[in-house]
Design an enzyme around this catalytic site. Structure first.
Site, mmCIF file in Angstrom:
data_model
loop_
_atom_site.group_PDB
_atom_site.id
_atom_site.type_symbol
_atom_site.label_atom_id
_atom_site.label_comp_id
_atom_site.label_asym_id
_atom_site.label_seq_id
_atom_site.Cartn_x
_atom_site.Cartn_y
_atom_site.Cartn_z
ATOM 1 N N LYS A 144 9.220 8.647 14.157
ATOM 2 C CA LYS A 144 8.497 9.512 12.637
ATOM 3 C C LYS A 144 7.952 10.381 12.991
ATOM 4 O O LYS A 144 8.592 11.483 11.890
ATOM 5 C CB LYS A 144 8.261 8.809 12.090
ATOM 6 C CG LYS A 144 8.189 9.144 10.147
ATOM 7 C CD LYS A 144 8.876 8.866 9.696
ATOM 8 C CE LYS A 144 8.801 10.112 8.252
ATOM 9 N NZ LYS A 144 8.223 10.330 7.594
ATOM 10 N N HIS A 177 11.581 12.666 13.613
ATOM 11 C CA HIS A 177 11.947 13.473 12.321
ATOM 12 C C HIS A 177 11.732 14.083 11.575
ATOM 13 O O HIS A 177 12.378 15.129 11.072
ATOM 14 C CB HIS A 177 11.945 11.877 11.476
ATOM 15 C CG HIS A 177 12.434 11.632 10.026
ATOM 16 N ND1 HIS A 177 11.644 12.453 8.717
ATOM 17 C CD2 HIS A 177 13.643 11.756 9.197
ATOM 18 C CE1 HIS A 177 12.190 12.068 8.420
ATOM 19 N NE2 HIS A 177 13.608 11.061 8.203
HETATM 20 N N1 LIG Z 1 4.677 11.103 0.513
HETATM 21 C C1 LIG Z 1 5.484 10.597 1.535
HETATM 22 O O1 LIG Z 1 6.502 11.425 0.879
HETATM 23 C C2 LIG Z 1 5.237 10.188 2.821
HETATM 24 C C3 LIG Z 1 3.973 9.793 3.107
HETATM 25 N N2 LIG Z 1 3.899 9.195 3.672
HETATM 26 C C4 LIG Z 1 2.909 8.992 4.378
HETATM 27 O O2 LIG Z 1 2.027 7.338 4.216
HETATM 28 C C5 LIG Z 1 0.474 7.372 4.086
HETATM 29 C C6 LIG Z 1 0.317 7.419 2.552
HETATM 30 O O3 LIG Z 1 1.275 8.379 1.185
HETATM 31 P P1 LIG Z 1 1.341 9.193 0.081
HETATM 32 O O4 LIG Z 1 1.505 7.886 -0.614
HETATM 33 O O5 LIG Z 1 1.790 9.993 0.238
HETATM 34 O O6 LIG Z 1 -0.431 9.423 -0.400
HETATM 35 P P2 LIG Z 1 -1.283 9.175 -1.628
HETATM 36 O O7 LIG Z 1 -2.696 10.580 -1.124
HETATM 37 O O8 LIG Z 1 -0.282 9.763 -2.715
HETATM 38 O O9 LIG Z 1 -1.734 8.116 -1.160
HETATM 39 C C7 LIG Z 1 -2.846 7.801 -0.627
HETATM 40 C C8 LIG Z 1 -3.679 6.676 -0.497
HETATM 41 O O10 LIG Z 1 -4.895 5.984 0.535
HETATM 42 C C9 LIG Z 1 -6.187 5.622 0.296
HETATM 43 N N3 LIG Z 1 -6.813 6.120 0.970
HETATM 44 C C10 LIG Z 1 -7.659 7.170 1.580
HETATM 45 N N4 LIG Z 1 -8.490 7.152 1.612
HETATM 46 C C11 LIG Z 1 -9.104 6.175 2.181
HETATM 47 C C12 LIG Z 1 -9.847 5.380 2.544
HETATM 48 N N5 LIG Z 1 -10.893 6.210 4.174
HETATM 49 N N6 LIG Z 1 -9.886 4.436 2.363
HETATM 50 C C13 LIG Z 1 -8.668 3.258 2.327
HETATM 51 N N7 LIG Z 1 -8.240 4.197 1.527
HETATM 52 C C14 LIG Z 1 -7.408 5.458 1.098
HETATM 53 C C15 LIG Z 1 -6.126 6.125 -1.632
HETATM 54 O O11 LIG Z 1 -6.555 5.483 -2.145
HETATM 55 P P3 LIG Z 1 -7.606 5.906 -3.162
HETATM 56 O O12 LIG Z 1 -6.733 5.849 -4.444
HETATM 57 O O13 LIG Z 1 -8.404 4.897 -3.625
HETATM 58 O O14 LIG Z 1 -7.722 7.730 -2.768
HETATM 59 C C16 LIG Z 1 -4.466 6.006 -1.848
HETATM 60 O O15 LIG Z 1 -4.261 4.512 -1.844
HETATM 61 C C17 LIG Z 1 0.553 8.508 4.115
HETATM 62 O O16 LIG Z 1 -0.122 8.761 5.894
HETATM 63 C C18 LIG Z 1 1.323 10.013 4.346
HETATM 64 O O17 LIG Z 1 2.014 10.624 5.583
HETATM 65 C C19 LIG Z 1 5.192 8.880 4.832
HETATM 66 C C20 LIG Z 1 6.911 8.905 4.103
HETATM 67 C C21 LIG Z 1 6.762 10.139 3.374
HETATM 68 O O1 LIG Z 2 6.992 12.198 6.328
HETATM 69 C C1 LIG Z 2 7.015 12.963 4.704
HETATM 70 C C2 LIG Z 2 8.301 12.472 4.906
HETATM 71 O O2 LIG Z 2 9.654 12.477 5.710
HETATM 72 C C3 LIG Z 2 5.865 13.708 4.515
HETATM 73 O O3 LIG Z 2 6.842 13.520 3.081
HETATM 74 C C4 LIG Z 2 5.200 14.445 5.242
HETATM 75 O O4 LIG Z 2 4.340 14.828 4.761
HETATM 76 C C5 LIG Z 2 6.555 16.050 4.602
HETATM 77 O O5 LIG Z 2 5.770 17.028 5.945
HETATM 78 P P1 LIG Z 2 4.266 18.681 5.769
HETATM 79 O O6 LIG Z 2 3.607 17.746 4.344
HETATM 80 O O7 LIG Z 2 3.604 18.358 6.676
HETATM 81 O O8 LIG Z 2 5.453 18.813 4.976
#
Ligand SMILES: NC(=O)C1=CN([C@@H]2O[C@H](COP(=O)(O)OP(=O)(O)OC[C@H]3O[C@@H](n4cnc5c(N)ncnc54)[C@H](OP(=O)(O)O)[C@@H]3O)[C@@H](O)[C@H]2O)C=CC1
Ligand SMILES: O=C(CO)[C@H](O)[C@H](O)COP(=O)(O)O
Length: 466
Positions: free
Chosen positions: A190, A193
């Site tokens: 990933k 990717h």
């Molecule tokens: N957004 C994207 O396009 C993509 C994201 N990802 C990955 O997926 C994961 C989630 O991303 P995303 O959904 O965008 O993030 P968000 O910021 O939308 O959500 C983050 C989540 O993490 C929780 N969280 C943060 N800190 C803690 C903690 N200390 N204890 C418990 N819960 C916690 C938050 O809870 P709370 O609401 O309580 O803050 C929330 O539910 C990340 O690792 C991201 O890199 C992967 C692919 C694509």
């Molecule tokens: O994993 C992802 C998509 O594949 C997330 O969107 C990722 O956060 C993108 O990376 P950056 O925020 O560093 O541009």
């Protein structure tokens, strides 16, 4: 609300967690969802459940014990939270409450070395741990992402049905989720990717910047649209067309966006991994550095006053040359990305299947493209993009086009970080003798590091008293 024990649990209802939860619920599984209820987050679960009241198969929790008790054993819990220390905090509270054989899947963008460490920790306490890269953003998570699970194959067998059901489907109707390999391999894949994603984005940004000198946003979008009908088609090209056409009132939104690119780290992790594994991933590091350079907005503003910034482009842009060069640079990007995974597979003994990786990246993920389908077939018999005849032909043809584009950019005082990285990589990789002999001589001069000779066996090392 159903009284049945849940088939699956999702921990974290952020952008990805809430979308993937709805995807799982749509497939008919009984689902438990949890989000912490810290200050400011009290309503997250309540709001999610009330917004989805028509889905009785979802149960919401803010109490960890109740969440855990709501699931059938072995429990299968996907944690979808911010990568980094938060994952360790969550595991520290979650693991002691689970039973032997329960399975935790970390679906966030965790670093693969952290995944390896967490895998060992979970195993030592009888818990199965899967590090699954998930790509596709919010829409992919909702409608079908690409999923890259790594860990023990035996534990994957418990969750494969659900993960494979929610993933995107490739052109042949097969799921875009496949077991990748042991320990941190899923998150490594990933990470790469995302490294490839950084380059694909930067190439489009460079094209847009260069083309903007002579063309309007609509004209650029029209060119991209024509490319997107053929072999260059990709999700990132598709969204770029929509972005370029997006208006706010009478203005283009793109013209109003501050030119400082952010990042969450996966591009730099990929580049660091390439440095550590000795793989020349020049395009990824160029893309990361291009984002970093953009972030120095104030310096750029001040410095731009000191130098002549008249960077008009005298000549018309030749669109067909641009197209060939874009194809060339994308091929080099994929060559470098797959080379990095090959080296990791060899160094860590992961035995990765590159045809399968290309296949699960052919849909659902951010770097899905027509090229991925080609690579899926080619990797069934070849190990390297340079060995693929069609790829090689396009690279040979694209070299002169790229040289032309680079010269146009240089004359117009416009930087093409990734195009030039692609060009120089290709030129060096196809050049028999490089000036590295001088580097060896210098190393030997000041540090007695020795050198090999072209007139002696490679196994012999020489030192000269310079
Ligand atoms: N957004 C994207 O396009 C993509 C994201 N990802 C990955 O997926 C994961 C989630 O991303 P995303 O959904 O965008 O993030 P968000 O910021 O939308 O959500 C983050 C989540 O993490 C929780 N969280 C943060 N800190 C803690 C903690 N200390 N204890 C418990 N819960 C916690 C938050 O809870 P709370 O609401 O309580 O803050 C929330 O539910 C990340 O690792 C991201 O890199 C992967 C692919 C694509
Ligand atoms: O994993 C992802 C998509 O594949 C997330 O969107 C990722 O956060 C993108 O990376 P950056 O925020 O560093 O541009």
């Amino acid at each position: 609300m159903s009284s049945k024990k849940s088939d699956f649990g999702v921990f974290g209802l952020g952008v990805m967690g809430s979308s993937i939860s709805l995807n799982i619920a749509d497939k008919g599984y009984e689902l438990s969802v949890y989000n912490r209820a810290d200050s400011g987050e009290e309503e997250v679960v309540k709001n999610f459940i009330s917004a989805n009241a028509d889905r009785p198969n979802i149960k919401g929790f803010t109490d960890l014990k109740l969440f855990i008790d709501s699931m059938a054993r072995p429990r299968k819990i996907l944690i979808m939270i911010k990568a980094g220390p938060a994952v360790d905090l969550v595991l520290n509270s979650l693991i002691p409450m689970l039973s032997e054989g329960d399975i935790i899947i970390d679906g966030g963008n965790s670093h693969y070395l952290n995944t390896k460490r967490r895998f060992d920790l979970a195993q030592s306490q009888g818990i199965e741990f899967i590090g699954a890269g998930i790509s596709g953003g919010e829409e992919g998570a909702r409608k079908g992402p690409s999923i890259m699970p790594g860990g023990r194959k035996e534990s994957y067998a418990y969750v494969s049905e659900i993960l494979e059901a929610i993933a995107a489907k490739d052109d042949f109707g097969k799921t875009c989720c496949t077991y990748i390999g042991p320990d941190g391999s899923g998150h490594f894949i990933k990470m790469v990717h995302n490294g490839i994603e950084y380059v694909e984005m930067q190439l489009l940004a460079e094209l847009y910047g260069l083309m903007s000198k002579r063309m309007t946003n609509d004209e650029i979008a029209a060119v991209f649209e024509s490319w997107n009908k053929g072999k260059l088609s990709s999700y990132l090209l598709e969204i770029t067309i929509l972005i370029l056409r997006k208006k706010e009132g009478s203005s283009y939104l793109i013209d109003m966006i501050l030119d400082k690119a952010g990042n969450k780290g996966t591009g730099s992790w990929s580049s660091k991994a390439a440095f550590d594994l000795g793989i020349p991933n020049t395009m990824m590091s160029a893309a990361v550095f291009a984002r970093y350079i953009s972030s120095f907005k104030e310096v750029r503003e001040n410095m731009s006053k000191l130098v002549r910034t008249d960077s008009n482009m005298e000549q018309e842009l030749n669109i067909s040359i641009l197209e060939k060069s874009y194809e060339f640079a994308r091929l080099v990007n994929h060559q470098q990305g797959f080379k990095l995974m090959q080296q990791a597979s060899e160094s860590y003994g992961w035995n990765l299947d590159f045809s399968e990786i290309a296949r699960i990246w052919s849909n659902g993920c951010i770097i899905k493209s027509h090229l991925m389908n080609i690579l899926y077939k080619e990797f069934q018999t070849k190990e390297d993009l340079f060995e693929m005849e069609t790829v090689n032909k396009a690279l040979v043809k694209g070299e002169s086009a790229t040289r032309e584009i680079l010269m146009t950019a240089l004359r117009s005082r416009f930087s093409l970080h990734c195009f030039s990285a692609a060009y120089h990589y290709w030129v060096d990789m196809t050049t028999e003798r490089l000036p590295a002999n001088l580097i060896q001589a210098q190393r030997d001069f000041f540090g007695a590091h020795t050198y090999q000779r072209i007139d002696a066996p490679e196994s012999d090392f020489y030192h000269t008293k310079w």
